[in-house]
Design an enzyme around this catalytic site. Structure first.
Site, mmCIF file in Angstrom:
data_model
loop_
_atom_site.group_PDB
_atom_site.id
_atom_site.type_symbol
_atom_site.label_atom_id
_atom_site.label_comp_id
_atom_site.label_asym_id
_atom_site.label_seq_id
_atom_site.Cartn_x
_atom_site.Cartn_y
_atom_site.Cartn_z
ATOM 1 N N ASN A 1 0.843 -1.193 0.000
ATOM 2 C CA ASN A 1 0.000 0.000 0.000
ATOM 3 C C ASN A 1 0.881 1.247 0.000
ATOM 4 O OD1 ASN A 1 0.644 -0.796 2.678
ATOM 5 N ND2 ASN A 1 -0.987 0.453 3.531
ATOM 6 N N ILE A 2 0.425 2.244 -0.741
ATOM 7 C CA ILE A 2 1.174 3.486 -0.897
ATOM 8 C C ILE A 2 0.212 4.625 -0.567
ATOM 9 C CG2 ILE A 2 2.515 4.927 -2.486
ATOM 10 C CD1 ILE A 2 2.920 2.319 -4.186
ATOM 11 N N GLU A 3 0.434 5.240 0.586
ATOM 12 C CA GLU A 3 -0.498 6.276 1.049
ATOM 13 C C GLU A 3 -0.085 7.656 0.554
ATOM 14 O OE1 GLU A 3 -0.941 5.633 5.288
ATOM 15 O OE2 GLU A 3 -2.148 3.836 4.883
ATOM 16 N N CYS B 1 -4.055 0.605 -2.557
ATOM 17 C CA CYS B 1 -3.868 -0.611 -1.750
ATOM 18 C C CYS B 1 -2.795 -1.510 -2.371
ATOM 19 C CB CYS B 1 -5.166 -1.406 -1.691
ATOM 20 S SG CYS B 1 -6.501 -0.603 -0.824
ATOM 21 N N GLU C 1 -3.003 -4.653 -3.061
ATOM 22 C CA GLU C 1 -3.531 -5.572 -4.077
ATOM 23 C C GLU C 1 -3.562 -4.907 -5.451
ATOM 24 O OE1 GLU C 1 -4.751 -4.801 -1.136
ATOM 25 O OE2 GLU C 1 -5.943 -6.411 -0.266
ATOM 26 N N CYS D 1 -10.135 -4.664 0.169
ATOM 27 C CA CYS D 1 -11.249 -3.707 0.184
ATOM 28 C C CYS D 1 -12.131 -3.924 -1.052
ATOM 29 C CB CYS D 1 -10.732 -2.268 0.231
ATOM 30 S SG CYS D 1 -10.177 -1.646 -1.363
ATOM 31 N N CYS E 1 -10.571 -3.051 -4.477
ATOM 32 C CA CYS E 1 -9.609 -4.054 -4.959
ATOM 33 C C CYS E 1 -10.327 -5.305 -5.455
ATOM 34 C CB CYS E 1 -8.612 -4.417 -3.861
ATOM 35 S SG CYS E 1 -7.437 -3.084 -3.549
HETATM 36 N N1 THU Z 1 -5.150 -1.476 2.577
HETATM 37 C C1 THU Z 1 -4.577 -2.304 1.641
HETATM 38 O O1 THU Z 1 -3.513 -1.991 1.085
HETATM 39 N N2 THU Z 1 -5.182 -3.472 1.352
HETATM 40 C C2 THU Z 1 -6.268 -3.970 2.014
HETATM 41 O O2 THU Z 1 -6.657 -5.088 1.754
HETATM 42 C C3 THU Z 1 -6.938 -3.144 3.027
HETATM 43 C C4 THU Z 1 -6.401 -1.781 3.219
HETATM 44 C C5 THU Z 1 -4.438 -0.260 2.941
HETATM 45 C C6 THU Z 1 -5.025 1.033 2.482
HETATM 46 C C7 THU Z 1 -4.465 1.986 3.507
HETATM 47 O O3 THU Z 1 -3.173 2.384 3.123
HETATM 48 C C8 THU Z 1 -4.347 1.162 4.769
HETATM 49 O O4 THU Z 1 -4.372 -0.181 4.341
HETATM 50 C C9 THU Z 1 -5.458 1.403 5.775
HETATM 51 O O5 THU Z 1 -6.705 1.338 5.192
#
Ligand code: THU
Length: 133
Positions: free
Chosen positions: A42-44, A53, A55, A90, A93
């Site tokens: 995940n890259i915020e 996310c 995935e 999520c 995804c």
């Molecule tokens: N996130 C994912 O990368 N994959 C998931 O299956 C659920 C959520 C990430 C998004 C965000 O950066 C952090 O988790 C919190 O929601």
């Protein structure tokens, strides 16, 4: 590649997670039918909605390199310093995966030591796909 190895790959992909806002680190490992492995984390973003996310990172890396046939996906996540029992993909995804993967596509969720296998259809029943258009 075994299911356990795919989970271990997802776990190692977590190491590159950029998650300074949620402190929730996720890694994904996507295996193609041809045996290639695409990792994602995940890259915020400070503008939260620009976050992607793990995935989708893995899926889009693969598709952008010409891959469209996938064998299996593994996801490992959790708060910094912990591994959640399940890190469930999520809705966005799940929908992105449904574009390229069939209903029986296997998705491994859990930890590298203890995980369960779901199908995409179990995670996204009654999905909207190109067949509905
Ligand atoms: N996130 C994912 O990368 N994959 C998931 O299956 C659920 C959520 C990430 C998004 C965000 O950066 C952090 O988790 C919190 O929601």
């Amino acid at each position: 590649m075994t299911e356990r190895e795919l989970m271990q790959a997802a776990n190692s992909a977590r190491g590159l997670s950029y998650s300074p806002y949620s402190h929730f680190r996720v890694g994904a490992a996507l295996l193609t039918k041809s045996g290639k492995l695409y990792l994602g984390c995940n890259i915020e973003n400070a503008a939260y909605s620009a976050t992607v996310c793990a995935e989708r990172t893995a899926l889009f890396k693969a598709v952008s390199e010409g891959e469209r046939e996938f064998a299996m996906l593994a996801v490992v996540g959790g708060r910094e310093g912990e591994t959640a029992e399940f890190c469930s993909p999520c809705g966005v995804c799940r929908q992105a995966l449904a574009e390229f993967c069939p209903p029986d596509f296997p998705i491994l969720l859990g930890t590298p030591e203890r995980f369960e296998k779901f199908t995409l259809k179990e995670l996204l029943p009654h999905s909207f796909t190109s067949e509905n258009l």
